[in-house]
Motif scaffolding. Structure first.
Motif, PDB file in Angstrom:
ATOM      1  N   HIS A 397       0.849  -1.184   0.000  1.00 13.54           N
ATOM      2  CA  HIS A 397       0.000   0.000   0.000  1.00 13.54           C
ATOM      3  C   HIS A 397       0.889   1.240   0.000  1.00 13.54           C
ATOM      4  N   LYS A 398       0.460   2.268  -0.732  1.00 16.30           N
ATOM      5  CA  LYS A 398       1.286   3.435  -0.941  1.00 16.30           C
ATOM      6  C   LYS A 398       1.473   4.259   0.329  1.00 16.30           C
ATOM      7  N   PHE A 399       0.394   4.390   1.130  1.00  9.51           N
ATOM      8  CA  PHE A 399       0.474   5.243   2.313  1.00  9.51           C
ATOM      9  C   PHE A 399       0.212   4.470   3.609  1.00  9.51           C
ATOM     10  N   ASN A 400       0.209   3.168   3.529  1.00  7.44           N
ATOM     11  CA  ASN A 400      -0.128   2.353   4.702  1.00  7.44           C
ATOM     12  C   ASN A 400       1.020   1.401   4.983  1.00  7.44           C
ATOM     13  N   ASP A 401       1.429   1.301   6.248  1.00  8.29           N
ATOM     14  CA  ASP A 401       2.550   0.441   6.620  1.00  8.29           C
ATOM     15  C   ASP A 401       2.120  -0.967   7.011  1.00  8.29           C
ATOM     16  N   THR A 402       0.893  -1.335   6.710  1.00 14.57           N
ATOM     17  CA  THR A 402       0.417  -2.679   7.040  1.00 14.57           C
ATOM     18  C   THR A 402       0.849  -3.669   5.957  1.00 14.57           C
ATOM     19  N   ASP A 403       0.816  -4.954   6.301  1.00 12.43           N
ATOM     20  CA  ASP A 403       1.139  -6.059   5.385  1.00 12.43           C
ATOM     21  C   ASP A 403       2.515  -5.903   4.752  1.00 12.43           C
ATOM     22  N   PRO A 404       3.568  -5.762   5.543  1.00 12.54           N
ATOM     23  CA  PRO A 404       4.908  -5.557   4.954  1.00 12.54           C
ATOM     24  C   PRO A 404       5.446  -6.836   4.326  1.00 12.54           C
ATOM     25  N   TYR A 405       6.277  -6.669   3.304  1.00 13.41           N
ATOM     26  CA  TYR A 405       6.996  -7.778   2.675  1.00 13.41           C
ATOM     27  C   TYR A 405       8.463  -7.684   3.084  1.00 13.41           C
ATOM     28  N   ILE A 406       8.977  -8.741   3.719  1.00 13.89           N
ATOM     29  CA  ILE A 406      10.390  -8.769   4.087  1.00 13.89           C
ATOM     30  C   ILE A 406      11.198  -9.215   2.872  1.00 13.89           C
ATOM     31  N   ILE A 407      12.179  -8.406   2.472  1.00  9.71           N
ATOM     32  CA  ILE A 407      13.011  -8.718   1.314  1.00  9.71           C
ATOM     33  C   ILE A 407      14.355  -9.303   1.728  1.00  9.71           C
ATOM     34  N   CYS A 408      14.957  -8.721   2.755  1.00  6.31           N
ATOM     35  CA  CYS A 408      16.314  -9.149   3.111  1.00  6.31           C
ATOM     36  C   CYS A 408      16.641  -8.716   4.530  1.00  6.31           C
ATOM     37  N   TYR A 409      17.482  -9.515   5.218  1.00 10.16           N
ATOM     38  CA  TYR A 409      18.025  -9.161   6.534  1.00 10.16           C
ATOM     39  C   TYR A 409      19.536  -9.001   6.409  1.00 10.16           C
ATOM     40  N   ALA A 410      20.147  -8.246   7.321  1.00 11.89           N
ATOM     41  CA  ALA A 410      21.611  -8.108   7.328  1.00 11.89           C
ATOM     42  C   ALA A 410      22.063  -7.645   8.701  1.00 11.89           C
ATOM     43  N   SER A 411      23.259  -8.034   9.072  1.00 14.33           N
ATOM     44  CA  SER A 411      23.870  -7.575  10.326  1.00 14.33           C
ATOM     45  C   SER A 411      25.375  -7.517  10.146  1.00 14.33           C
ATOM     46  N   LYS A 412      26.037  -6.760  11.017  1.00 17.54           N
ATOM     47  CA  LYS A 412      27.493  -6.577  10.926  1.00 17.54           C
ATOM     48  C   LYS A 412      28.048  -6.288  12.309  1.00 17.54           C
ATOM     49  N   SER A 413      29.122  -6.969  12.663  1.00 14.84           N
ATOM     50  CA  SER A 413      29.786  -6.694  13.931  1.00 14.84           C
ATOM     51  C   SER A 413      30.650  -5.444  13.797  1.00 14.84           C
ATOM     52  N   LEU A 414      30.722  -4.692  14.865  1.00 17.25           N
ATOM     53  CA  LEU A 414      31.535  -3.478  14.879  1.00 17.25           C
ATOM     54  C   LEU A 414      32.976  -3.818  15.263  1.00 17.25           C
ATOM     55  N   THR A 415      33.919  -3.119  14.653  1.00 19.11           N
ATOM     56  CA  THR A 415      35.316  -3.277  15.032  1.00 19.11           C
ATOM     57  C   THR A 415      35.561  -2.600  16.379  1.00 19.11           C
ATOM     58  N   ALA A 416      36.755  -2.825  16.910  1.00 20.11           N
ATOM     59  CA  ALA A 416      37.089  -2.200  18.195  1.00 20.11           C
ATOM     60  C   ALA A 416      37.057  -0.686  18.093  1.00 20.11           C
ATOM     61  N   THR A 417      37.509  -0.146  16.966  1.00 19.23           N
ATOM     62  CA  THR A 417      37.470   1.305  16.777  1.00 19.23           C
ATOM     63  C   THR A 417      36.046   1.793  16.650  1.00 19.23           C
ATOM     64  N   GLU A 418      35.226   1.098  15.872  1.00 11.84           N
ATOM     65  CA  GLU A 418      33.834   1.509  15.678  1.00 11.84           C
ATOM     66  C   GLU A 418      33.043   1.465  16.975  1.00 11.84           C
ATOM     67  N   GLN A 419      33.399   0.568  17.856  1.00  3.60           N
ATOM     68  CA  GLN A 419      32.698   0.494  19.141  1.00  3.60           C
ATOM     69  C   GLN A 419      32.973   1.716  20.005  1.00  3.60           C
ATOM     70  N   ARG A 420      34.050   2.444  19.727  1.00  2.00           N
ATOM     71  CA  ARG A 420      34.354   3.648  20.483  1.00  2.00           C
ATOM     72  C   ARG A 420      33.644   4.882  19.943  1.00  2.00           C
ATOM     73  N   TYR A 421      32.952   4.745  18.829  1.00  2.00           N
ATOM     74  CA  TYR A 421      32.202   5.878  18.296  1.00  2.00           C
ATOM     75  C   TYR A 421      31.104   6.280  19.274  1.00  2.00           C
ATOM     76  N   CYS A 422      30.728   7.573  19.239  1.00  2.20           N
ATOM     77  CA  CYS A 422      29.566   7.992  20.014  1.00  2.20           C
ATOM     78  C   CYS A 422      28.306   7.421  19.365  1.00  2.20           C
ATOM     79  N   GLN A 423      27.190   7.454  20.104  1.00  2.00           N
ATOM     80  CA  GLN A 423      25.985   6.775  19.625  1.00  2.00           C
ATOM     81  C   GLN A 423      25.477   7.370  18.319  1.00  2.00           C
ATOM     82  N   THR A 424      25.591   8.698  18.168  1.00  2.00           N
ATOM     83  CA  THR A 424      25.143   9.319  16.918  1.00  2.00           C
ATOM     84  C   THR A 424      25.945   8.793  15.735  1.00  2.00           C
ATOM     85  N   GLU A 425      27.247   8.636  15.895  1.00  2.00           N
ATOM     86  CA  GLU A 425      28.075   8.120  14.810  1.00  2.00           C
ATOM     87  C   GLU A 425      27.738   6.663  14.506  1.00  2.00           C
TER      88      GLU A 425
END
Length: 986
Positions: A397-425
């Motif tokens: 639906h163009k303006f409705n968030d109901t009945d979503p279709y899942i296309i893909c999932y993804a995840s990534k671990s953060l490096t030691a440096t990336e873990q030191r970033y502030c939350q906004t970063e």
């Protein structure tokens, strides 16, 4: 033997010649002879005489471009062009940046711009993982004027029917694909960018142009239109065949077409004749097509939740797609029970079984949909302390968030440096990584980016100025068209992918290179080493709290309140706090930075510019102003003080009561003019004098007063003739009060000074025309006496003697009526009111803060040599102050002087002014710091017009509309008035 025509590419043109070939069995001579090679310009004998020609032969190697193609970028002319400023590159990388620019120019990718350009974008340098530099242009503002190409980007669903019987596959990758498309001359201006070496522009299509993906896709589709079993997605070309022979025939045809159009391929990324291959997120093989393992790998790697909060996050994802999960309520019941308040979190076999079953149900490929080009698309991303998660969804639906279709999932671990970033970063990195992860679905279309971090809505706008790290991340998304949407964290279905993923340590060697580059970009060569700044930041109590606030997002401590308004611009580079591209300096190093920045004694504005370019801390601009004000050398040579607000002289109640006198001259004839002006009628008398002694001045004044009577007051300057005993005794005898102006302040006697200017103008005209100047002076005075004044609207003689003198121009006296005196008085008052406001704003006038007892230095007003300072170093003490007139006493000689307040500069005590300021938590102080740090200047408040007080009156005079018809008393002193600036010319 045979004859043939040879044609080879040579630079920007095709070299061609006719040649005869001799074929000898078992011969070992080359087919191409010397004469033919020279004619084709592929063989040169001898050394060129021009060194530049040698350099061109060795260095210039034009990057290939598609033959016969020039691309036009559609530009919306209604969008106002924007010229942006250059961004200062780090000194440590200057040589490498220049080498990269030279390389791009030599390969015909960019060209120098010497003329004016309507569009100018800044250059941004990015360090690749390999350590090489990437030259990028911030096209976010310019992209507003670029029209998108109306071309539908293909998806895997468009290709599925063609892969049905394929058994052999090849994938071709075009090297630096966009750079192989030449831009039309009219389209290059939009790509103009500015560097420290001047302006350049792209001659080829570049990354960052918003319409580039669709245009390139369209071009390659047209090139390969006649090729069978061939599809492409931007620069990836996919060739397939039902058998080996069919595949080879189709591949050969594609390669011939690419060779014909001079398309260069990247051999390292090309794959030829394989039986299975990944393409557009799917695994293609002779058995068919299935989703790539990466689509569900992130979900399958979920670990069991460790507390109720993580379990709620997982159930939120499961509930989001529950309509596709049969018996969802029954399967999830053991898990939901652990989320109830008061229920202990105990994970046993029932919960583990339900958890694994839900994972398998969500990851079932039957419930993962193929991407549909016609549906609304959204990327949902989230960041946890150790990982990033993302989900690609579509909505029917163009303006409705109901009945979503899942296309893909993804995840990534953060490096030691990336873990030191502030939350906004971290949250910004999650969005950038998610878009690049799903780029094959998102290029060339409009999509939504959903985050649960509110500041990202502002940081991803083209007008934002985030810290350098986030800014370079945002530039990586220039080719995508999206809008950032905020939704509260409880509805973020990407949250479990960032929390429940098993964290795997990742080598962060490349990220350390990024940290080093950020330091180079922020700090140039300085007497203070970066390690010293980092050590001071680590040991500074305030900086410790700021770093904690950045990582936690909590700014409740009083010490961090002054930083809170800038929290979206702050970031961390290692342990150093940065704001945009400037370092935040800890308290202990601020004085040293001030000393370094004031070397060479720059003024306040120059010192602010010098500091703002590199460092920042709350209230920095105020401390710079105090530092410059307390510098002894700057104080002595500084600019004069701004004048105080103007106080206009009220109109006297009668003519010839208050007059002003002054001398004009000497003239070329050796004569002087004694000018006397009546403040009421603007009537003036001019006496020609050859001697201007005190005695002669009294004689001329007596001649005038004998006809017009003695005035009550005379305003005059401090000329020695006026200070003589003859003038003083004469005025005292006849009851005339003398009001001497402030020395070296002619503005206080402005009425007569203005009249002198008008007189001088007429004398200059007479001299230029070689006429009798005394005769012309008399004609001017007759004209002046009979012409209505620009302010009063009446002629000077009418106000002085009650009638306008008769001149050569006739008029009907009977028609003229005598208007009420209130009319011109109000006009005078109105004119002075408006001119006071205008002049006060024009001169930036402000009230002086001098008071009795202040220590000051006086401005040098007497002629001196070129090296004389603006202010005399001798200190004086203020004895009294009346309006702008200030009486001071020299502390060494004991002499007293009268000066205008604009001639004096107050001496400030450095130790009192430079005490480290503690940042208050009041909102007003935060706003002041915010205004100053952003470089916003404060304007003086406009001065309210007041009627000057008369001598002997303590109460304020009423305004023009409330003023009585006659003033009860006449002024006898005008020490506190400065002059009128009105025009006295008719």
């Amino acid at each position: 033997m045979f004859d043939s025509t040879i044609e080879i590419p040579n630079g920007d043109h095709q070299a061609r010649c006719d040649a005869r070939f001799y074929v000898v069995r078992d011969g070992n001579q080359p087919l191409l002879g010397k004469d033919t090679a020279k004619e084709l310009d592929v063989l040169r004998l001898g050394v060129p005489s021009d060194r530049n020609q040698i350099a061109q032969i060795v260095v210039k190697s034009t990057f290939p471009k598609m033959k016969g193609l020039k691309l036009h970028i559609p530009i919306d002319k209604s969008v106002t062009p924007v010229v942006q400023h250059a961004r200062r590159p780090p000194i440590a990388l200057l040589s490498r940046i220049e080498e990269k620019l030279d390389q791009l120019e030599a390969t015909d990718i960019i060209e120098k711009v010497d003329q004016y350009s309507d569009w100018v974008s800044p250059l941004v340098v990015i360090v690749k993982d390999s350590g090489e530099l990437r030259i990028c242009v911030d096209m976010r503002v310019a992209n507003r004027a670029i029209k998108r190409e109306h071309h539908l980007m293909p998806t895997i669903e468009d290709f599925l029917p063609r892969f049905k019987s394929a058994k052999y596959f090849s994938r071709l990758d075009i090297k630096d694909a966009f750079h192989q498309i030449e831009l039309d001359e009219s389209s290059r201006c939009i790509t103009t960018f500015i560097t420290h070496r001047g302006m350049y522009r792209y001659k080829r299509l570049m990354f960052g142009v918003s319409c580039a993906p669709e245009m390139f896709q369209k071009i390659i589709e047209q090139l390969l239109a006649d090729c069978e079993n061939c599809v492409n997605f931007i620069d990836d070309i996919f060739v397939f065949g039902v058998d080996e022979e069919d595949h080879d025939r189709c591949l050969r045809k594609v390669l011939d077409v690419l060779r014909k159009h001079d398309v260069l391929l990247n051999a390292r990324k090309c794959v030829f004749k394989v039986t299975e291959l990944d393409f557009l997120g799917h695994h293609v093989s002779r058995e068919g097509i299935r989703p790539a393992e990466s689509k569900v790998e992130a979900l399958q790697s979920f670990r069991p939740p460790r507390d109720a909060e993580e379990l709620r996050s997982f159930l939120g994802l499961a509930t989001y797609v529950s309509r596709f999960l049969p018996d969802f309520a029954t399967v999830s019941a053991p898990l939901r029970g652990l989320t109830h308040s008061g229920t202990p979190f105990v994970w046993n076999e029932d919960q583990e079984t339900a958890f694994q079953k839900l994972k398998n149900m969500i990851a079932d490929v039957k419930h993962l949909k193929f991407f549909n080009n016609n549906l609304r698309t959204r990327v949902i991303a989230d960041a946890s302390p150790v990982a990033l998660g993302a989900v690609l969804v579509q909505f029917p639906h163009k303006f409705n968030d109901t009945d979503p279709y899942i296309i893909c999932y993804a995840s990534k671990s953060l490096t030691a440096t990336e873990q030191r970033y502030c939350q906004t970063e971290k949250e910004a990195l999650a969005l950038v990584w998610a878009v690049e992860r799903f780029s094959i679905y998102l290029l060339g279309r409009v999509f939504e980016l959903e985050t649960d971090h509110k500041p990202l809505e502002m940081l991803f706008k083209p007008s934002s100025r985030p810290c350098p790290r986030i800014e370079r991340w945002v530039l990586r998304l220039q080719s995508f068209t999206f809008s950032v949407k905020y939704r509260k964290g409880s509805t973020n279905i990407a949250d479990p992918f960032s929390r429940l993923t098993e964290h795997r340590p990742v080598d962060d060697e490349d990220m350390e290179q990024d940290e080093k580059f950020l330091i180079l970009a922020i700090l140039e060569s300085s007497a203070i080493d970066v390690s010293e700044i980092e050590e001071a930041t680590i040991n500074d109590a305030e900086m410790i709290l700021v770093r904690d606030a950045l990582r936690s997002g909590s700014w409740y401590r009083p010490e961090t309140k002054s930083y809170e308004p800038f929290q979206n611009e702050l970031g961390l580079v290692g342990e150093i706090v940065v704001r945009n591209n400037k370092m935040v300096i800890p308290q202990g190093l601020r004085r040293r930075f001030m000393e370094l920045a004031h070397e060479g004694h720059p003024g306040e504005s120059a010192m602010k510019r010098r500091m703002r370019d590199r460092v920042w801390w709350p209230g920095m601009d105020k401390e710079i102003a105090r530092w410059v004000a307390t510098c002894e050398g700057c104080r002595l040579v500084g600019l004069p003080q701004k004048p105080e607000p103007m106080h206009r002289r009220p109109l006297p109640s009668e003519p010839w009561i208050d007059v002003a006198i002054d001398f004009l001259g000497p003239l070329p004839s050796g004569d002087y003019l004694l000018v006397i002006v009546d403040y009421y009628s603007r009537y003036k008398e001019v006496e020609i004098m050859t001697k201007i002694t005190g005695k002669e001045t009294v004689n001329r004044l007596h001649s005038i007063f004998r006809r017009l009577g003695f005035p009550r007051t005379i305003t005059l300057d401090n000329a020695k003739q006026f200070l003589s005993s003859e003038v003083s005794d004469y005025c005292k005898t006849n009851g005339i009060s003398l009001n001497f102006t402030i020395p070296y302040w002619p503005q206080q006697n402005g009425e007569v000074e203005r009249q002198n200017r008008s007189l001088l103008k007429r004398l200059q005209i007479s001299s230029a025309l070689k006429r009798d100047w005394q005769k012309d002076l008399n004609e001017y005075l007759i004209m002046y006496y009979s012409t209505p004044h620009s302010v009063t609207g009446k002629t000077p003689t009418q106000l002085l003697i009650g009638r306008t003198i008769r001149t050569k121009i006739p008029f009907l006296r009977d028609v003229e009526t005598n208007p009420s005196t209130e009319e011109f008085q109000d006009r005078d008052w109105s004119s002075k009111y408006h001119s006071q406001q205008r002049e006060n704003e024009k001169r930036h006038a402000k009230e002086s803060n001098l008071k009795e007892g202040d220590r000051v230095v006086m401005q040098n007003l007497t002629p001196g040599n070129k090296l004389a300072t603006t202010y005399d170093p001798a200190e004086c003490t203020v004895i009294s102050k009346a309006r702008t007139r200030v009486t001071v006493q020299n502390q060494q000689t004991g002499r007293t002087y009268q000066r205008s307040s604009a001639h004096l500069k107050k001496i400030l005590d450095r130790e009192e002014q430079l005490q480290p300021s503690t940042h208050s938590s009041s909102s007003q102080d935060f706003q002041e710091d915010h205004d100053v740090s952003e470089g916003v200047g404060r304007q003086d408040q406009p001065t309210t017009f007041e009627e000057p007080k008369r001598l002997g009156q303590d109460k304020e005079q009423p305004g023009p509309s409330e003023r009585p018809k006659r003033m009860s008393r006449r002024p006898t002193k005008f020490d506190d008035y400065v002059v009128d600036d009105e025009s006295s010319d008719p």
